[in-house]
Design a protein around this motif. Structure first.
Motif, short mmCIF file in Angstrom:
data_model
loop_
_atom_site.label_atom_id
_atom_site.label_comp_id
_atom_site.label_asym_id
_atom_site.label_seq_id
_atom_site.Cartn_x
_atom_site.Cartn_y
_atom_site.Cartn_z
N ILE A 2 0.95 -1.17 -0.06
CA ILE A 2 0.03 -0.14 -0.03
C ILE A 2 0.96 1.24 0.02
N ALA A 4 -0.95 4.58 -0.94
CA ALA A 4 -1.67 5.50 -0.77
C ALA A 4 -3.14 5.33 0.21
N LEU A 6 -6.85 6.54 0.79
CA LEU A 6 -7.78 7.49 0.29
C LEU A 6 -8.91 7.37 1.38
N TYR A 119 2.76 7.66 3.70
CA TYR A 119 1.70 7.30 2.39
C TYR A 119 1.30 8.61 1.77
N TYR A 167 -12.92 5.38 -8.80
CA TYR A 167 -11.63 4.67 -8.22
C TYR A 167 -10.67 4.48 -8.87
N ALA A 171 -6.83 6.10 -8.49
CA ALA A 171 -5.52 5.81 -8.74
C ALA A 171 -4.74 6.28 -10.04
N LEU A 174 -2.92 9.63 -9.18
CA LEU A 174 -2.01 9.60 -7.98
C LEU A 174 -0.75 8.50 -8.81
N GLU A 180 -2.37 -0.77 -5.15
CA GLU A 180 -1.47 0.23 -3.94
C GLU A 180 -2.20 1.16 -3.22
N CYS A 181 -3.54 1.00 -3.44
CA CYS A 181 -4.26 2.00 -2.58
C CYS A 181 -5.28 1.25 -1.55
N MET A 199 -8.45 -2.52 -5.01
CA MET A 199 -8.27 -1.71 -3.75
C MET A 199 -8.58 -2.56 -2.75
#
Length: 230
Positions: A2, A4, A6, A119, A167, A171, A174, A180-181, A199
């Motif tokens: 992970i 990020a 949200l 993060y 979503y 991503a 970012l 990775e979120c 996610m």
């Protein structure tokens, strides 16, 4: 891994009675347009055009463009007439609605813990309002908009919750893969649908049986962040 986190706003970083908030929101907004359209008709059309924006995204069109295409078609008013009035409302009247919103006492701590651990942090509120309004709502959580790497708004995003495109767009902005979120929110549909594109999710709310990677309060999330166990 992970990279990020949200964060949803309403019901997550802040707490409110959604029905009461919307009633007061429209109650302040509609009179600003009374020279062009009756408050009752305005309220109904805002609701209808918002529903169109949420349910009928158009490829290549921002949420703002979809909303105003429907609203102007129905009312005969132009974007150039409407938008300055909306902007003035969000600048002068909208902040008064803060009295209807309570702070989640663990929200700021969770965001700060994420930052301390390196993060990326993003707001993942439904982008049905302009940036000026979403930034104001972030301040209601006693956080600075500048804290966040990404704040979706109706001017910049092309999908709304619960569309998975929202979503994917988070991503993409970012520059991360969805895997990775992790999405943190309190809505079992609008927020947890993020799982459909890979996610992880952290469900904030009552400990019910629900399909999510993690669940608990924001204090539990903070602990996981500090432990490095996401």
């Amino acid at each position: 891994m992970i990279k990020a986190i949200l964060f949803d706003l309403d019901g997550t970083l802040t707490l409110m009675d959604q029905e009461e908030f919307m009633k007061n929101y429209i109650g302040l907004l509609a009179p600003r347009f009374k020279h062009y359209i009756s408050p009752d008709k305005f309220a109904k059309q805002v609701s209808k055009s918002t529903e169109v924006m949420i349910k009928q995204p158009l490829e290549g069109k921002t949420n703002l463009q979809v909303f105003f295409a429907d609203f102007t078609k129905a009312t005969g008013l132009t974007y150039n007439t409407l938008w300055p009035i909306f902007e003035a409302f969000y600048t002068t009247d909208f902040p008064a609605l803060r009295c209807l919103v309570k702070l989640n006492p663990y929200g700021k701590e969770a965001v700060e813990a994420a930052l301390e651990k390196g993060y990326a942090v993003a707001i993942a509120a439904n982008p049905v309002m302009p940036l000026i309004a979403i930034e104001e709502r972030i301040r209601w959580a006693e956080l600075s908009p500048q804290t966040f790497d990404l704040i979706p708004s109706m001017e910049s995003f092309h999908y709304c919750k619960p569309h998975t495109g929202f979503y994917a767009e988070l991503a993409q902005n970012l520059r991360l893969q969805p895997s990775e979120c992790i999405m943190v929110g309190n809505h079992p549909v609008e927020d947890l649908v993020a799982q459909e594109i890979g996610m992880k999710t952290f469900y904030v709310g009552d400990p019910v049986e629900i399909d999510t990677t993690y669940k608990g309060e924001l204090s539990d999330l903070t602990q996981k962040i500090r432990e490095g166990s996401l």
